[in-house]
Design a protein around this motif. Structure first.
Motif, PDB file in Angstrom:
ATOM      1  N   PRO A   6      -1.015 115.992  68.101  1.00 32.82           N
ATOM      2  CA  PRO A   6      -1.202 114.821  67.246  1.00 32.82           C
ATOM      3  C   PRO A   6      -1.646 115.207  65.834  1.00 32.82           C
ATOM      4  N   ASN A   7      -0.999 114.619  64.845  1.00 30.43           N
ATOM      5  CA  ASN A   7      -1.359 114.859  63.454  1.00 30.43           C
ATOM      6  C   ASN A   7      -1.907 113.556  62.898  1.00 30.43           C
ATOM      7  N   VAL A   8      -3.217 113.358  63.061  1.00 27.36           N
ATOM      8  CA  VAL A   8      -3.811 112.092  62.676  1.00 27.36           C
ATOM      9  C   VAL A   8      -5.297 112.296  62.408  1.00 27.36           C
ATOM     10  N   SER A   9      -5.801 111.579  61.416  1.00 22.41           N
ATOM     11  CA  SER A   9      -7.220 111.667  61.100  1.00 22.41           C
ATOM     12  C   SER A   9      -8.021 110.736  62.004  1.00 22.41           C
ATOM     13  N   LYS A  10      -9.308 110.959  62.046  1.00 22.74           N
ATOM     14  CA  LYS A  10     -10.213 110.106  62.838  1.00 22.74           C
ATOM     15  C   LYS A  10     -10.125 108.661  62.356  1.00 22.74           C
TER      16      LYS A  10
ATOM     17  N   LEU B   4      -6.845 107.002  63.377  1.00 18.37           N
ATOM     18  CA  LEU B   4      -6.802 106.760  64.808  1.00 18.37           C
ATOM     19  C   LEU B   4      -7.657 105.539  65.180  1.00 18.37           C
ATOM     20  N   LEU B   5      -8.823 105.442  64.564  1.00 20.67           N
ATOM     21  CA  LEU B   5      -9.681 104.285  64.798  1.00 20.67           C
ATOM     22  C   LEU B   5      -9.021 102.999  64.312  1.00 20.67           C
TER      23      LEU B   5
ATOM     24  N   ARG C  90      -7.453 105.220  72.976  1.00 24.66           N
ATOM     25  CA  ARG C  90      -8.863 105.217  73.384  1.00 24.66           C
ATOM     26  C   ARG C  90      -9.265 106.576  73.941  1.00 24.66           C
ATOM     27  N   GLN C  91      -8.433 107.128  74.791  1.00 21.41           N
ATOM     28  CA  GLN C  91      -8.734 108.439  75.370  1.00 21.41           C
ATOM     29  C   GLN C  91      -8.718 109.540  74.312  1.00 21.41           C
ATOM     30  N   MET C  92      -7.834 109.442  73.341  1.00 17.44           N
ATOM     31  CA  MET C  92      -7.793 110.413  72.246  1.00 17.44           C
ATOM     32  C   MET C  92      -9.080 110.364  71.427  1.00 17.44           C
ATOM     33  N   LEU C  93      -9.579 109.175  71.199  1.00 18.82           N
ATOM     34  CA  LEU C  93     -10.826 109.021  70.450  1.00 18.82           C
ATOM     35  C   LEU C  93     -12.007 109.616  71.208  1.00 18.82           C
ATOM     36  N   LEU C  94     -12.031 109.370  72.513  1.00 15.89           N
ATOM     37  CA  LEU C  94     -13.139 109.864  73.320  1.00 15.89           C
ATOM     38  C   LEU C  94     -13.085 111.373  73.528  1.00 15.89           C
ATOM     39  N   THR C  95     -11.934 111.880  73.898  1.00 16.26           N
ATOM     40  CA  THR C  95     -11.819 113.318  74.175  1.00 16.26           C
ATOM     41  C   THR C  95     -11.905 114.158  72.905  1.00 16.26           C
TER      42      THR C  95
ATOM     43  N   ALA D 171     -15.227 109.116  68.738  1.00 15.31           N
ATOM     44  CA  ALA D 171     -15.981 107.887  69.010  1.00 15.31           C
ATOM     45  C   ALA D 171     -16.575 107.980  70.410  1.00 15.31           C
ATOM     46  N   SER D 172     -17.662 107.273  70.607  1.00 14.75           N
ATOM     47  CA  SER D 172     -18.296 107.211  71.922  1.00 14.75           C
ATOM     48  C   SER D 172     -17.889 105.925  72.626  1.00 14.75           C
TER      49      SER D 172
END
Length: 339
Positions: free
Chosen positions: A12-16, A19-20, A282-287, A291-292
């Motif tokens: 994946p080529n994406v910033s935090k 993604l949020l 959501r899983q990408m953010l968590l792993t 994000a929490s």
């Protein structure tokens, strides 16, 4: 040029932040549509109502590839497109409920609302009618000499309509800057593509006109965004139209009146558990430690508040006055020569 099938997306080529934002935008659409379904069940939304639940990654990914000035036009499954391009949930919900505070002053309903400010040109109730309109919007930009692009959305059912191919021919002939987006949710109004068409690979149909195109995983917002960037770059360069076939899936029936008995509950549940676009992000953010769980719960809470506010706004907004029958029309006078 011969069309091609998209390769699998690699790392994946994406910033935090991006993604949020994708997560937030898709969740906004999901929660809005869930609320719309509730209001329909309560009798507050009349007529037809086609929900976008399950297909959120398509429009959110493509809006990530859009720039100011780009246009969009779609079918009657249009609430998600409106929200993704920045239209106010209050105005959209008020229009669904037929209230004065809606984008079409309560006179258009679920299938017909517009926003000139956001370059959103409908919601159209006639199957595939928006496809030639999208080409016309692109023609206007060609005349103006800018590099804007028109996203023209339609489904797999509409892809079998003759006017689609008339439009393909004209778009390629005139090198129109239009991205044809086929949202293939695999069931059209209620018949699977395997039963309804001999050539279910819709993106390949552009080959006879020389139109470039590709098949995309429409449940993966990053794959959609990347494909959208390729398509818009192609169109902005003056090379003509581009076809994107988004392989997606709707969780609900064709409309609120459709019990969807043509597929099993197990099939739908399997898609929800294994391919859900929002859960994937959501899983990408968590792993990725972006994000929490608490962070994402806060986002969900915030969005639910926005949606509840939109529903309350719609309920409190008055119904259109009788005088509104005579506004927003071409003329109040009937020319004598037509009488």
């Amino acid at each position: 040029m011969a069309p091609r099938k998209t390769a699998e997306r690699a790392t994946p080529n994406v910033s935090k932040d991006d993604l949020l934002q994708y997560y937030r935008d898709m969740l906004l659409i999901r929660r809005f549509e869930e609320k719309a379904g509730q209001l329909y069940g309560m009798g507050l939304i009349g007529g037809f109502c086609h929900l976008y639940i399950g297909q959120e990654a398509v429009v959110v990914g493509l809006e990530a590839a859009a720039k100011e000035g780009d246009k969009r036009v779609t079918s009657y499954r249009d609430h998600g497109h409106m929200l993704a391009c920045g239209m106010d949930p209050k105005g959209v919900m008020a229009e669904l409920t037929g209230r004065e505070g809606g984008y079409s002053k309560g006179k258009g309903g679920s299938m017909h609302m517009f926003s000139k400010e956001k370059h959103f040109y409908g919601g159209h109730g006639i199957v595939a009618a928006q496809v030639p309109i999208g080409a016309g919007l692109a023609l206007s930009d060609l005349y103006r000499g800018n590099d804007n692009v028109t996203f023209t959305y339609f489904g797999d059912g509409a892809a079998n309509q003759g006017q689609v191919y008339e439009t393909y021919n004209m778009a390629e002939l005139w090198d129109l800057p239009v991205v044809f987006v086929i949202e293939n949710n695999q069931y059209a109004m209620g018949t699977s593509t395997k039963r309804s068409t001999k050539s279910p690979s819709y993106w390949e149909r552009g080959a006879s006109y020389g139109i470039e195109g590709e098949e995309v995983d429409g449940m993966d917002v990053l794959a959609v965004r990347d494909a959208g960037l390729r398509a818009t770059e192609y169109c902005r360069a003056g090379k003509g139209p581009y076809i994107l076939e988004m392989k997606t899936y709707r969780y609900r029936g064709h409309s609120m009146s459709d019990p969807a008995k043509y597929r099993t509950r197990d099939e739908v549940q399997k898609m929800r558990e294994e391919r859900d676009a929002i859960e994937m992000v959501r899983q990408m953010l968590l792993t990725g430690d972006h994000a929490s769980e608490d962070d994402l719960k806060a986002v969900d809470k915030e969005i639910k508040e926005v949606i509840n506010e939109s529903a309350e706004f719609a309920k409190e907004s008055p119904e259109p006055a009788v005088e509104e029958l005579w506004t927003d029309i071409y003329s109040k006078e009937i020319p004598q020569e037509t009488v």
